[in-house]
Every structure is written in structure tokens, then in C-alpha cells.
Motif scaffolding. Sequence first.
Motif, PDB file in Angstrom:
ATOM      1  N   ALA A   1      23.843  20.238 -46.008  1.00 14.55           N
ATOM      2  CA  ALA A   1      24.723  19.205 -46.644  1.00 14.55           C
ATOM      3  C   ALA A   1      24.922  17.911 -45.842  1.00 14.55           C
ATOM      4  O   ALA A   1      24.901  18.007 -44.674  1.00 14.55           O
ATOM      5  CB  ALA A   1      25.998  19.654 -46.835  1.00 14.55           C
ATOM      6  N   LYS A   2      25.183  16.715 -46.255  1.00 18.71           N
ATOM      7  CA  LYS A   2      25.435  15.611 -45.653  1.00 18.71           C
ATOM      8  C   LYS A   2      26.686  15.193 -45.969  1.00 18.71           C
ATOM      9  O   LYS A   2      27.352  15.344 -47.225  1.00 18.71           O
ATOM     10  CB  LYS A   2      24.595  14.730 -46.054  1.00 18.71           C
ATOM     11  CG  LYS A   2      23.157  14.742 -45.327  1.00 18.71           C
ATOM     12  CD  LYS A   2      22.189  13.504 -45.948  1.00 18.71           C
ATOM     13  CE  LYS A   2      20.812  13.913 -45.684  1.00 18.71           C
ATOM     14  NZ  LYS A   2      19.869  12.760 -46.226  1.00 18.71           N
TER      15      LYS A   2
ATOM     16  N   PRO B   1      24.097  31.721 -47.659  1.00 21.46           N
ATOM     17  CA  PRO B   1      23.942  32.352 -46.439  1.00 21.46           C
ATOM     18  C   PRO B   1      23.429  31.522 -45.220  1.00 21.46           C
ATOM     19  O   PRO B   1      23.517  31.926 -43.918  1.00 21.46           O
ATOM     20  CB  PRO B   1      22.832  33.412 -46.698  1.00 21.46           C
ATOM     21  CG  PRO B   1      23.043  33.637 -48.230  1.00 21.46           C
ATOM     22  CD  PRO B   1      23.346  32.184 -48.482  1.00 21.46           C
ATOM     23  N   TRP B   2      22.745  30.206 -45.543  1.00 21.07           N
ATOM     24  CA  TRP B   2      22.158  29.413 -44.913  1.00 21.07           C
ATOM     25  C   TRP B   2      23.279  28.129 -44.118  1.00 21.07           C
ATOM     26  O   TRP B   2      22.972  27.068 -43.811  1.00 21.07           O
ATOM     27  CB  TRP B   2      20.843  28.984 -44.671  1.00 21.07           C
ATOM     28  CG  TRP B   2      20.202  30.229 -45.116  1.00 21.07           C
ATOM     29  CD1 TRP B   2      19.633  30.957 -44.612  1.00 21.07           C
ATOM     30  CD2 TRP B   2      19.939  30.589 -46.516  1.00 21.07           C
ATOM     31  NE1 TRP B   2      19.043  31.988 -45.163  1.00 21.07           N
ATOM     32  CE2 TRP B   2      19.081  31.932 -46.611  1.00 21.07           C
ATOM     33  CE3 TRP B   2      20.311  30.057 -47.892  1.00 21.07           C
ATOM     34  CZ2 TRP B   2      18.795  32.488 -47.765  1.00 21.07           C
ATOM     35  CZ3 TRP B   2      19.660  30.828 -49.113  1.00 21.07           C
ATOM     36  CH2 TRP B   2      19.001  32.198 -49.003  1.00 21.07           C
ATOM     37  N   GLY B   3      24.311  28.033 -44.782  1.00 23.08           N
ATOM     38  CA  GLY B   3      25.307  27.067 -44.778  1.00 23.08           C
ATOM     39  C   GLY B   3      25.289  26.313 -46.052  1.00 23.08           C
ATOM     40  O   GLY B   3      24.553  26.538 -47.099  1.00 23.08           O
ATOM     41  N   ARG B   4      26.337  25.266 -46.214  1.00 18.64           N
ATOM     42  CA  ARG B   4      26.516  24.253 -47.246  1.00 18.64           C
ATOM     43  C   ARG B   4      25.396  23.289 -47.629  1.00 18.64           C
ATOM     44  O   ARG B   4      24.709  22.859 -46.467  1.00 18.64           O
ATOM     45  CB  ARG B   4      27.960  23.615 -47.367  1.00 18.64           C
ATOM     46  CG  ARG B   4      28.832  24.524 -47.255  1.00 18.64           C
ATOM     47  CD  ARG B   4      30.196  23.839 -47.693  1.00 18.64           C
ATOM     48  NE  ARG B   4      29.940  23.233 -49.028  1.00 18.64           N
ATOM     49  CZ  ARG B   4      30.530  23.790 -50.097  1.00 18.64           C
ATOM     50  NH1 ARG B   4      31.058  24.927 -49.934  1.00 18.64           N
ATOM     51  NH2 ARG B   4      30.505  23.306 -51.157  1.00 18.64           N
TER      52      ARG B   4
ATOM     53  N   GLU C   1      17.896  24.465 -39.290  1.00 19.50           N
ATOM     54  CA  GLU C   1      18.825  23.439 -39.316  1.00 19.50           C
ATOM     55  C   GLU C   1      19.666  23.455 -40.592  1.00 19.50           C
ATOM     56  O   GLU C   1      19.831  22.136 -40.967  1.00 19.50           O
ATOM     57  CB  GLU C   1      18.258  21.920 -38.718  1.00 19.50           C
ATOM     58  CG  GLU C   1      17.781  22.112 -37.234  1.00 19.50           C
ATOM     59  CD  GLU C   1      17.123  20.788 -36.967  1.00 19.50           C
ATOM     60  OE1 GLU C   1      17.312  19.641 -37.441  1.00 19.50           O
ATOM     61  OE2 GLU C   1      16.131  20.888 -36.301  1.00 19.50           O
ATOM     62  N   GLY C   2      19.808  24.400 -41.381  1.00 17.05           N
ATOM     63  CA  GLY C   2      20.551  24.446 -42.615  1.00 17.05           C
ATOM     64  C   GLY C   2      19.789  23.852 -43.822  1.00 17.05           C
ATOM     65  O   GLY C   2      20.083  24.229 -44.765  1.00 17.05           O
ATOM     66  N   ASN C   3      18.440  23.739 -43.703  1.00 21.57           N
ATOM     67  CA  ASN C   3      17.441  23.702 -44.615  1.00 21.57           C
ATOM     68  C   ASN C   3      16.744  24.810 -44.549  1.00 21.57           C
ATOM     69  O   ASN C   3      16.647  25.674 -43.855  1.00 21.57           O
ATOM     70  CB  ASN C   3      16.462  22.368 -44.288  1.00 21.57           C
ATOM     71  CG  ASN C   3      17.124  21.074 -44.033  1.00 21.57           C
ATOM     72  OD1 ASN C   3      17.868  20.439 -44.926  1.00 21.57           O
ATOM     73  ND2 ASN C   3      17.052  20.564 -42.714  1.00 21.57           N
ATOM     74  N   VAL C   4      16.220  24.987 -46.068  1.00 21.68           N
ATOM     75  CA  VAL C   4      15.022  25.995 -46.132  1.00 21.68           C
ATOM     76  C   VAL C   4      13.880  25.567 -46.753  1.00 21.68           C
ATOM     77  O   VAL C   4      13.818  24.636 -47.648  1.00 21.68           O
ATOM     78  CB  VAL C   4      15.758  27.296 -47.186  1.00 21.68           C
ATOM     79  CG1 VAL C   4      14.857  28.161 -47.475  1.00 21.68           C
ATOM     80  CG2 VAL C   4      17.272  27.742 -46.699  1.00 21.68           C
ATOM     81  N   TYR C   5      12.713  25.957 -46.008  1.00 22.91           N
ATOM     82  CA  TYR C   5      11.592  25.238 -46.240  1.00 22.91           C
ATOM     83  C   TYR C   5      10.556  26.448 -46.930  1.00 22.91           C
ATOM     84  O   TYR C   5      10.703  27.601 -46.314  1.00 22.91           O
ATOM     85  CB  TYR C   5      10.992  24.572 -45.091  1.00 22.91           C
ATOM     86  CG  TYR C   5      11.798  23.394 -44.465  1.00 22.91           C
ATOM     87  CD1 TYR C   5      11.783  22.164 -45.313  1.00 22.91           C
ATOM     88  CD2 TYR C   5      12.347  23.603 -43.473  1.00 22.91           C
ATOM     89  CE1 TYR C   5      12.545  21.190 -44.952  1.00 22.91           C
ATOM     90  CE2 TYR C   5      12.969  22.506 -42.955  1.00 22.91           C
ATOM     91  CZ  TYR C   5      13.051  21.136 -43.792  1.00 22.91           C
ATOM     92  OH  TYR C   5      13.733  20.155 -43.215  1.00 22.91           O
ATOM     93  N   PHE C   6       9.467  25.947 -47.599  1.00 26.97           N
ATOM     94  CA  PHE C   6       8.402  26.877 -48.074  1.00 26.97           C
ATOM     95  C   PHE C   6       7.300  26.718 -47.276  1.00 26.97           C
ATOM     96  O   PHE C   6       7.182  25.598 -46.940  1.00 26.97           O
ATOM     97  CB  PHE C   6       8.046  26.475 -49.612  1.00 26.97           C
ATOM     98  CG  PHE C   6       7.276  27.665 -50.035  1.00 26.97           C
ATOM     99  CD1 PHE C   6       7.794  28.714 -50.684  1.00 26.97           C
ATOM    100  CD2 PHE C   6       5.862  27.304 -50.028  1.00 26.97           C
ATOM    101  CE1 PHE C   6       6.900  29.824 -51.061  1.00 26.97           C
ATOM    102  CE2 PHE C   6       4.801  28.568 -50.405  1.00 26.97           C
ATOM    103  CZ  PHE C   6       5.415  29.678 -50.935  1.00 26.97           C
ATOM    104  N   ASP C   7       6.785  27.808 -46.858  1.00 26.43           N
ATOM    105  CA  ASP C   7       5.778  27.655 -45.747  1.00 26.43           C
ATOM    106  C   ASP C   7       4.389  27.574 -46.549  1.00 26.43           C
ATOM    107  O   ASP C   7       3.964  28.700 -47.178  1.00 26.43           O
ATOM    108  CB  ASP C   7       5.598  29.079 -44.790  1.00 26.43           C
ATOM    109  CG  ASP C   7       4.591  28.856 -43.812  1.00 26.43           C
ATOM    110  OD1 ASP C   7       3.703  28.111 -44.102  1.00 26.43           O
ATOM    111  OD2 ASP C   7       4.439  30.021 -42.992  1.00 26.43           O
TER     112      ASP C   7
END
Length: 466
Positions: free
Chosen positions: A186-187, A196-199, A139-145
Motif C-alpha cells: 500500500a501507498k 497476511p503480508w500487510g495492506r 517489503e510488503g510486495n509479493v512476487y512470482f519467482d
Amino acid sequence: MTIRLYDTSARQIRDFAPLTPGCVSIYLCGATVQAAPHIGHIRSGLNFDIMRRWFAYRGYDVTFVRNVTDIDDKIIWKSAEQNRPWWSIGYENERAFNDAYAVLGCLPPTYEPRATGHITEMVEMMRGLIERGHAYEAEGNVYFDVRSLPGYLSLSNQDLDELRQPSGEGESGKRDPRDFAMWKAAKPGEPSWETPWGRGRPGWHLECSAMAHKYLGEEFDIHGGGIDLIFPHHENEIAQAKGFGDAFARYWVHNAWVTMSGEKMSKSLGNSVLVGEMVKQWRPVVLRYYLGTPHYRSTIEYSEESLREAESAYARIEGFVQRVTELAGRTVEPAAEVPPAFAEAMDDDLGVPGALAVVHTTVRQGNSALAADDKEAAVGRLAEVRAMLGVLGLDPLAPQWAGEQEQGEDLRHVVDSLVRLVLDQREAARARKDWATADAIRDQLGHSGLVIEDSPQGPRWSLGPR
């Protein structure tokens, strides 16, 4: 000669062995610039300034990186609260931090990168982590597993199954609630950058991993910061860096807090003491003495009484330096080497309290030499004292502090003339053996805040403690 440091990751004091012989690389987590600095923030800068000076004294070529976190949740909240641009708040407080470091005598870092200047490096790191299976987009966020990396939480020595990872607002789409955000979608109305995953904008932890890699490479010697950063910040820095393929820091060094009534000094608790206000009440060199001379791993409980004690202790050092300089009739240069006992204390996990005890012992020896009219011995002790104080950043004759003394020199001449008139009356009373009057004059000057010392060269005065 071996410097030894307490390594948080090893939970013990270790001999320091540099990655590159003759060189030492240090990354210090610097300011998050949502507000002006309090003395708890600046303590970290002072502790690592002393570390840096000691490595330099021992002959190392030091690369010292101290970052600026100029974008994070707190800065955005302040922006909304004050109805000001986020970058305006960040720049204003970055300058306040730099002013505080400078006024307390911290050497400027080799590099001082801002987080917002390194978005490209952050995107590159996230792309590499996703490719290696350590991170994912949602959903536009990038998380560390966090489950993808064996050894996660080894710095803070926690159990992953018991972990409660702090999360920020809007962190949706996590596969596991313990995963942490590296990039936040972004909000409306918030600062954002294209990826590459959005703003979106970077997470706090990603910033430091990317900047450390940029300026110090895949592996470096020492990573420092306050003990409150061990988790989650430093733990998550390690995860990102190691997942990316970096060896990262070889030693982890953490300084303790400044507390007030037993609680950590912080802006959120409303118990902070701002550096800008403190230096209006206390000489900056006294504040440096107060914050820099306890052991870096010991907590400082803030109190005005402790500051007065620091002021008095430093005044004794200054008085000795001034007396011998006047006696010598010239500036006595620092000795080429510090006394062995001082070096031994500093080599042992930066034992500043033990090193400072050597300073005060040497001052007492120098005062004894003055009392015995032994000019050569007094000058020798001053040379040693200046060498030691130079390492601690406390030499009264260094340009940083000599200028501070010069500011009040005109007023001192006026006061000196007035005090001399009174001292002449005291000397006349002593000459006629009217000890009661002589003592009464001395006591009255003492009540006025002056300390009178009788020396072979005649009576001297100095300012006493508050």
C-alpha cells in the motif's frame, strides 16, 4: 463435425476437443475500466461473441466468463489526475463498456466478475504459491519467482535470459528483476486491502488467474483476449495458475488489433475512436458488421471508406430481407440449419469472411428468384440467410436490430410517400416510352442518395451508400 481453432500456445490450428463432452468453457480478458471503450476494445468482445454463438449453434452448453479489471495502476493514475475516487471512475467506465457491448449486440456473459470482489481468492492463490516455492514476500510486495517454473514463456516463445519484464513504480525487494508483482504494498492515498503480508492491492495478472480458477475450476477449455495480452499478461497468468497446481486453459485464442495509420488503436496513443461517438454517426448494426466480419486474427485498419463499404454491403442484405418479407406477407423463420458451406467456413477457425461470402451468394440467389417471380425459392433463401445472420448476430429481423429499424419507420413512411410521387412520374414517362425522362428521374433520385430497382412488383427504392 469438428470445430478447429488456432491455438497460440501450439502455433497451429487444432481440432477442438472439449474438456467435458457437450460443454465449452471460455474465459475472456475483459475491460480495464480506466476510460470509455474504443472500437479496438469492443472488437475482442464481438469476436468472442461470434465464437460463443457458433459453439451454441453446434449444440454446446457454453459458460462464458468475461472479467472486469476495476483496480490497477492506470485506474489509480486516472483517479489522481481527475481528483476522483478510483471506484467512481471504474464504475462509470464499466457501464460504458457494458453499454457498448449491448448496443453492438453482444450476448451478456454467463458471469462478469470484478477483480475487487475476489481479493479472498487472490490471497489464497498467493499463499499457495509461496508454500510451493513459486512466490515470495518482500517489503510488503509479493512476487512470482519466474525461474521457479519450468516452461515459463512458452506461450510467447521468449528466452528468459533476454526477458525485459515490465515493472511498476514501487516494486522493491525483487530477487530477480524479471520476477513480476502479484501484490503491491500500500501507498498513501491508494486503495488497499488487508493480507497476511500487510495492506496492499492486487497486481493485474493475479486477478485473472484467481477469477478463472473461481468460475471455471482447475482446467477449462479456452482463454481469449487481444494479441497484445500474450505477454506479459497471459504468460504470467499461466505461471501463477500452473504454479498453484491448475492445468489452466487448454486452448489460447487471440484476436488482432484495430489500427489507425498502422498503429494499434489505444487510449495512450490518443488515436482511439470511442464506441459512444461512433454509434452517433453509424448504425450499431453496421459497426458490428464492420468489426465482426473480418477474420478475428486479421488486423483491421480503420477508415471511414471501409465503414461505408460495410454499410453498403449490409444494406444489400437488409434490402433482400425486406423485399422477401413483403412478398411473403409474413415473417419467414430462420432455417433449422445453415448451408453446409457456411458451416464448413465457421468450423475452420471461425472463418467469418468465407461464411459471409456464403451469405452474399445466397442473397444473390434470392434476388434472382425475386426477379424470376419465384416466391418459394426466394423464401427458402431468406430462411437460410436468417439462419446464417443469426449466428453472426446480424439478422435484421432479430429484436436487437428490428427495434433500430422501427425507430425510423415514421420518417420512412413520409419519405416513401414523397418518393412514390416521383416514381409515379417516372412510370408515366416509361409508359409513353420517354426513356430519357425516366432515366433522368432515376439519376436524380440516385444523386439524392436513393437506389431505384425495377421488379415485377413495380419500382422499389432504398437508401444507397453514403
